[in-house]
Write a protein that holds these residues in place. Structure first.
Motif, PDB file in Angstrom:
ATOM      1  N   LEU A 495       9.921 -11.758  27.080  1.00  0.00           N
ATOM      2  CA  LEU A 495      11.124 -11.727  27.914  1.00  0.00           C
ATOM      3  C   LEU A 495      11.226 -12.995  28.750  1.00  0.00           C
ATOM      4  N   THR A 496      10.112 -13.413  29.321  1.00  0.00           N
ATOM      5  CA  THR A 496      10.093 -14.614  30.167  1.00  0.00           C
ATOM      6  C   THR A 496      10.546 -15.838  29.380  1.00  0.00           C
ATOM      7  N   ASN A 497       9.995 -16.017  28.192  1.00  0.00           N
ATOM      8  CA  ASN A 497      10.372 -17.163  27.362  1.00  0.00           C
ATOM      9  C   ASN A 497      11.861 -17.171  27.068  1.00  0.00           C
ATOM     10  N   SER A 498      12.404 -15.996  26.749  1.00  0.00           N
ATOM     11  CA  SER A 498      13.823 -15.892  26.422  1.00  0.00           C
ATOM     12  C   SER A 498      14.694 -16.241  27.620  1.00  0.00           C
ATOM     13  N   VAL A 499      14.343 -15.694  28.778  1.00  0.00           N
ATOM     14  CA  VAL A 499      15.159 -15.904  29.970  1.00  0.00           C
ATOM     15  C   VAL A 499      15.145 -17.367  30.398  1.00  0.00           C
ATOM     16  N   TYR A 500      13.965 -17.961  30.509  1.00  0.00           N
ATOM     17  CA  TYR A 500      13.871 -19.306  31.079  1.00  0.00           C
ATOM     18  C   TYR A 500      14.256 -20.418  30.095  1.00  0.00           C
ATOM     19  N   LYS A 501      14.421 -20.075  28.813  1.00  0.00           N
ATOM     20  CA  LYS A 501      14.941 -21.041  27.846  1.00  0.00           C
ATOM     21  C   LYS A 501      16.462 -20.978  27.745  1.00  0.00           C
ATOM     22  N   LYS A 502      17.044 -19.807  27.978  1.00  0.00           N
ATOM     23  CA  LYS A 502      18.464 -19.609  27.691  1.00  0.00           C
ATOM     24  C   LYS A 502      19.342 -19.349  28.919  1.00  0.00           C
ATOM     25  N   SER A 503      18.747 -18.934  30.031  1.00  0.00           N
ATOM     26  CA  SER A 503      19.571 -18.553  31.178  1.00  0.00           C
ATOM     27  C   SER A 503      20.104 -19.765  31.932  1.00  0.00           C
ATOM     28  N   ALA A 504      21.306 -19.622  32.476  1.00  0.00           N
ATOM     29  CA  ALA A 504      21.913 -20.681  33.290  1.00  0.00           C
ATOM     30  C   ALA A 504      21.361 -20.703  34.714  1.00  0.00           C
ATOM     31  N   PHE A 505      20.538 -19.733  35.070  1.00  0.00           N
ATOM     32  CA  PHE A 505      20.057 -19.641  36.446  1.00  0.00           C
ATOM     33  C   PHE A 505      18.851 -20.540  36.726  1.00  0.00           C
ATOM     34  N   VAL A 506      18.458 -21.370  35.763  1.00  0.00           N
ATOM     35  CA  VAL A 506      17.270 -22.204  35.944  1.00  0.00           C
ATOM     36  C   VAL A 506      17.581 -23.534  36.627  1.00  0.00           C
ATOM     37  N   ALA A 524      32.632 -12.540  31.557  1.00  0.00           N
ATOM     38  CA  ALA A 524      32.222 -12.601  30.151  1.00  0.00           C
ATOM     39  C   ALA A 524      30.987 -13.483  29.994  1.00  0.00           C
ATOM     40  N   LYS A 525      30.977 -14.631  30.680  1.00  0.00           N
ATOM     41  CA  LYS A 525      29.828 -15.537  30.589  1.00  0.00           C
ATOM     42  C   LYS A 525      28.580 -14.909  31.211  1.00  0.00           C
ATOM     43  N   LEU A 526      28.762 -14.220  32.341  1.00  0.00           N
ATOM     44  CA  LEU A 526      27.627 -13.561  32.986  1.00  0.00           C
ATOM     45  C   LEU A 526      26.995 -12.520  32.071  1.00  0.00           C
ATOM     46  N   ASN A 527      27.817 -11.710  31.457  1.00  0.00           N
ATOM     47  CA  ASN A 527      27.300 -10.624  30.609  1.00  0.00           C
ATOM     48  C   ASN A 527      26.521 -11.140  29.408  1.00  0.00           C
ATOM     49  N   ASN A 528      26.717 -12.407  29.044  1.00  0.00           N
ATOM     50  CA  ASN A 528      25.989 -12.992  27.920  1.00  0.00           C
ATOM     51  C   ASN A 528      24.761 -13.789  28.355  1.00  0.00           C
ATOM     52  N   ASP A 529      24.541 -13.888  29.656  1.00  0.00           N
ATOM     53  CA  ASP A 529      23.393 -14.654  30.154  1.00  0.00           C
ATOM     54  C   ASP A 529      22.163 -13.755  30.235  1.00  0.00           C
ATOM     55  N   PRO A 530      21.016 -14.138  29.637  1.00  0.00           N
ATOM     56  CA  PRO A 530      19.836 -13.262  29.623  1.00  0.00           C
ATOM     57  C   PRO A 530      19.254 -12.993  31.011  1.00  0.00           C
ATOM     58  N   GLY A 531      19.362 -13.967  31.938  1.00  0.00           N
ATOM     59  CA  GLY A 531      18.891 -13.733  33.304  1.00  0.00           C
ATOM     60  C   GLY A 531      19.728 -12.686  34.002  1.00  0.00           C
ATOM     61  N   PHE A 532      21.053 -12.780  33.832  1.00  0.00           N
ATOM     62  CA  PHE A 532      21.946 -11.783  34.422  1.00  0.00           C
ATOM     63  C   PHE A 532      21.717 -10.416  33.800  1.00  0.00           C
ATOM     64  N   GLN A 533      21.477 -10.373  32.495  1.00  0.00           N
ATOM     65  CA  GLN A 533      21.239  -9.096  31.813  1.00  0.00           C
ATOM     66  C   GLN A 533      20.017  -8.391  32.380  1.00  0.00           C
ATOM     67  N   VAL A 534      18.942  -9.159  32.641  1.00  0.00           N
ATOM     68  CA  VAL A 534      17.724  -8.561  33.202  1.00  0.00           C
ATOM     69  C   VAL A 534      17.994  -7.972  34.576  1.00  0.00           C
ATOM     70  N   VAL A 535      18.596  -8.777  35.471  1.00  0.00           N
ATOM     71  CA  VAL A 535      18.808  -8.288  36.828  1.00  0.00           C
ATOM     72  C   VAL A 535      19.831  -7.164  36.847  1.00  0.00           C
ATOM     73  N   SER A 536      20.818  -7.223  35.977  1.00  0.00           N
ATOM     74  CA  SER A 536      21.824  -6.176  35.913  1.00  0.00           C
ATOM     75  C   SER A 536      21.208  -4.853  35.485  1.00  0.00           C
ATOM     76  N   ASP A 537      20.348  -4.903  34.460  1.00  0.00           N
ATOM     77  CA  ASP A 537      19.679  -3.678  34.006  1.00  0.00           C
ATOM     78  C   ASP A 537      18.741  -3.131  35.077  1.00  0.00           C
ATOM     79  N   MET A 538      18.015  -4.014  35.747  1.00  0.00           N
ATOM     80  CA  MET A 538      17.100  -3.569  36.803  1.00  0.00           C
ATOM     81  C   MET A 538      17.872  -2.967  37.971  1.00  0.00           C
TER      82      MET A 538
END
Length: 743
Positions: A495-506, A524-538
């Protein structure tokens, strides 16, 4: 020790029914031999018992010298610093003294590799060199008034807890809006005694606060995290700011046309120093205490809540420390963040040890037994008889929810920076869905503005490692029913690798791009960002599975706490010293300079000296290095008028009852002069937020003479020394006595 005295008292009680009325006083309060120390008292209510106690301890002032609505008093020199610390005005030109760690973020924000004020210190030699700090405030208390009757108007026993709270909130809003004040002032209502008393505070908040001086971290933060919460201490934990006002001396936003503030009162500074048993008064804004929690709540703190908090911060701190030691740039970026995280990490560890060592749970159980006896004796079973059983029921039920909440708050909101920023976009989405496009626009602009400053001190490499470690702890320790569905078979590394390679929050540029466009485009852009997806689910999992039940149980517990407090106030002896818990409002705590014995054959003296700095000195170490100029002054014993008997005092301890928020509080002598600056507590006494033990609880203060020595002899800031009013109250009293004898 308190617990030993209680055992002795119980034997006496068994032998004599005459002592029954004393039982609640001695067992409940647990301070029979130290009845004049401990407690955080409302300054407008000091006349009577408190004034008598302070006089008996050696105070030469009156209660009106401390708090007076109509005349200048000590309260007018003690503003709340930036909403979290305390400060004091020490000149007629608005010069403000607080802790180095309270001004740390501001010192850091002005620092760079070229001008590293954390490393080298900063001193403004004239007004033009003072540095503005947008957003920093200093808030003075103008007036305190009891408004309990107005706030409780319309409350009936038949109401549910939720109905009571709603009515109280309506009454607070009405009192806040209708109570008289000047246009530049603000009304605030705060609750005391768990909802049994309400006080109105009229305040003035100044918003142009400029950095004036700060010693290098090797002085202001000497000992750093190793010595934090530890005695003996050798830290010059101070920094200087100045309050600016408009031409009418009223609060104003920053302007080059503003002028130094003229206070109603400022603190003279005593050069006489301190000695064992000297009276000390600490004035400030203590944050939060819970002195009246039941024993089951303290057991949860010891066995469940603190271990979770400590484990999370253990992991985050170890990673940050590794990178800070290896990279000077990261050291600057993370200095303030590391200090903030480490502060309460170490406090919680000491708190757990102190609660265990002082037998706080056992003592509280004895108090509860005594209260139950008094309830039965007074025939109050119907009114108060179910409080303790209900505490047991609700605290047992809330424990797993409290644990899940701690993991969520510590992971998402405090220690993983990507998640914290991403959570703000989660709130942005909620604002859009609940309030529409205008709310979205306002929040987005504010978020981008805050984020730019945040990324100045952000390292993707550090945060990525913290994210992986904390997500792994989250999955392991939060009960499965509280986790997001995709966490249940999660590989933290993947999960970490996916988020920090693809998320705009870095990084800031990517985040700014992510937030560009109309609301629908951004969503729409937020919902496709892996960092946003993690925090949204949490956040969704927490809000659906944890928060509702936690808040429901917490509301019920709050009602019980109010009734419990009411029972204590009603059934305790009239002279019982029951003080309100801290709630970030202005308080007085008084005591004496005193050493202590934390263990068998160990005794700590109450004052430390510059010799101790040299004994701890480790060249090149980021915690224990010492500036060459300080070494030279030490070798030459060049202490000026600030030394005593060839030595330079640095810190001292007292029996004042303090907590977070008292950082920067003035330590005041018997005559109303400044003698020190509060900044910490001893390791053995950090449990005083839950249980004050006068045998172990000590607050730590910087000797004001060390502050002056650093300003004058080390920094050469004689321009600031000239602003101050330096006095010798002990010497003047001595002279007066000699004159009387001659007559």
């Amino acid at each position: 020790m308190v617990s030993r005295r209680i055992v002795i008292l119980q034997i006496i009680i068994r032998k004599s029914s005459i002592m029954k009325t004393l039982r609640l006083l001695f067992i409940f309060l647990s301070v029979p031999l130290f009845a004049q120390q401990g407690g955080m008292w409302i300054p407008s209510l000091l006349e009577g018992m408190n004034e008598s106690e302070m006089t008996n301890l050696g105070m030469k002032m009156t209660a009106k010298d401390i708090y007076d609505v109509n005349n200048a008093s000590l309260k007018d020199a003690v503003p709340h610093f930036n909403g979290g610390c305390t400060s004091e005005v020490i000149s007629n030109q608005g010069l403000l003294l607080t802790n180095h760690h309270c001004g740390y973020s501001q010192i850091q924000s002005h620092s760079s590799l070229e001008n590293d004020y954390l490393e080298d210190g900063f001193w403004a030699m004239n007004l033009k060199e003072e540095l503005p700090n947008p957003g920093v405030t200093a808030t003075f208390i103008v007036k305190i008034e009891d408004v309990t009757t107005k706030i409780m108007d319309g409350i009936t026993a038949a109401m549910s807890e939720a109905e009571k709270q709603k009515k109280i909130e309506q009454n607070i809003a009405n009192v806040t809006q209708t109570s008289p004040k000047e246009a530049y002032q603000e009304n605030r209502v705060r609750t005391f005694y768990e909802g049994n008393q309400y006080m109105l505070f009229v305040v003035e908040t100044y918003k142009d606060i400029r950095l004036v001086g700060a010693p290098p971290s090797s002085i202001g933060k000497f000992g750093s995290d190793t010595d934090n919460w530890i005695w003996p201490r050798h830290t010059g934990d101070f920094s200087l700011f100045r309050i600016y006002a408009d031409k009418n001396n009223r609060p104003a936003e920053y302007s080059k046309d503003n002028v130094p503030f003229t206070p109603k009162h400022f603190l003279p500074i005593s050069l006489d120093g301190v000695a064992e048993n000297d009276f000390t008064l600490v004035f400030g804004f203590p944050g939060t205490t819970d002195e009246y929690l039941p024993s089951i709540a303290i057991e949860q703190v010891i066995n469940t809540i603190n271990p979770a908090r400590i484990a999370i911060r253990d992991a985050a701190l170890a990673i940050q420390d590794k990178y800070m030691r290896a990279d000077p740039q990261i050291k600057i970026q993370y200095a303030s963040k590391f200090a903030r995280i480490a502060n309460y990490w170490k406090k919680w560890r000491g708190e757990t040890l102190g609660l265990t060592k002082s037998n706080a749970v056992g003592i509280k159980k004895q108090q509860e037994t005594a209260l139950t006896s008094e309830i039965n004796k007074k025939g109050k079973q119907q009114e108060y008889g179910q409080i303790l059983p209900q505490f047991e029921k609700h605290y047992t039920e809330i424990e797993p929810y409290s644990l899940a909440r701690e993991y969520y708050v510590e992971t998402v909101l405090r220690n993983v920076e990507l998640l914290r920023i991403a959570y703000q976009t989660y709130q942005l989405k909620q604002a859009y869905e609940n309030r529409g496009a205008q709310s979205f626009e306002d929040r987005r602009n504010n978020l981008i503005e805050r984020a730019e400053s945040h990324y100045k001190d952000y390292s993707k490499q550090v945060d990525e490692e913290v994210f992986e470690a904390l997500i792994a702890l989250y999955v392991k320790n939060v009960q499965p029913q509280f986790l997001p569905d995709f966490f249940k078979n999660l590989n933290a590394q993947s999960l970490t690798n996916s988020v920090y390679k693809k998320s705009a929050f870095v990084d800031f540029a990517s985040l700014k791009n992510l937030l560009e466009g109309d609301a629908e485009t951004v969503m729409a852009k937020l919902n496709n960002d892996p960092g946003f997806q993690v925090v949204s689910d949490m956040a969704d999992a927490y809000n659906e599975k944890v928060a509702p039940k936690y808040e429901e149980l917490k509301l019920s517990i709050s009602g019980l706490e109010r009734d419990y407090m009411k029972a204590l106030l009603e059934l305790s002896p009239k002279d019982a010293r029951i003080f309100p818990n801290a709630n970030s409002t202005l308080r007085v705590t008084y005591g004496k300079v005193a050493g202590y014995s934390p263990a068998d054959a160990v005794y700590y003296e109450p004052v430390t000296h510059l010799e101790g700095v040299m004994q701890k000195y480790i060249p090149g170490d980021y915690e224990f290095d010492v500036p060459q100029k300080l070494i030279d002054l030490y070798k030459a014993k060049d202490y000026g008028q600030y030394g005593e008997n060839g030595k330079m005092p640095i810190n001292f301890i007292g029996t004042n009852h303090t907590t977070g928020g008292n950082s920067g509080s003035p330590a005041i002598d018997a005559y109303g002069n400044l003698i020190g600056l509060n900044f910490d507590r001893v390791w053995e006494g950090t449990m005083s937020d839950y249980y004050y033990d006068p045998a172990l609880s000590r607050n730590i203060m910087v000797d004001i003479r060390y502050v002056l020595f650093i300003m004058d002899k080390y920094a050469g800031a004689t321009n600031l020394i000239k602003e101050l009013k330096l006095v010798h109250p002990k010497k003047e009293i001595g002279k007066s006595k000699k004159k009387k004898k001659k007559k």
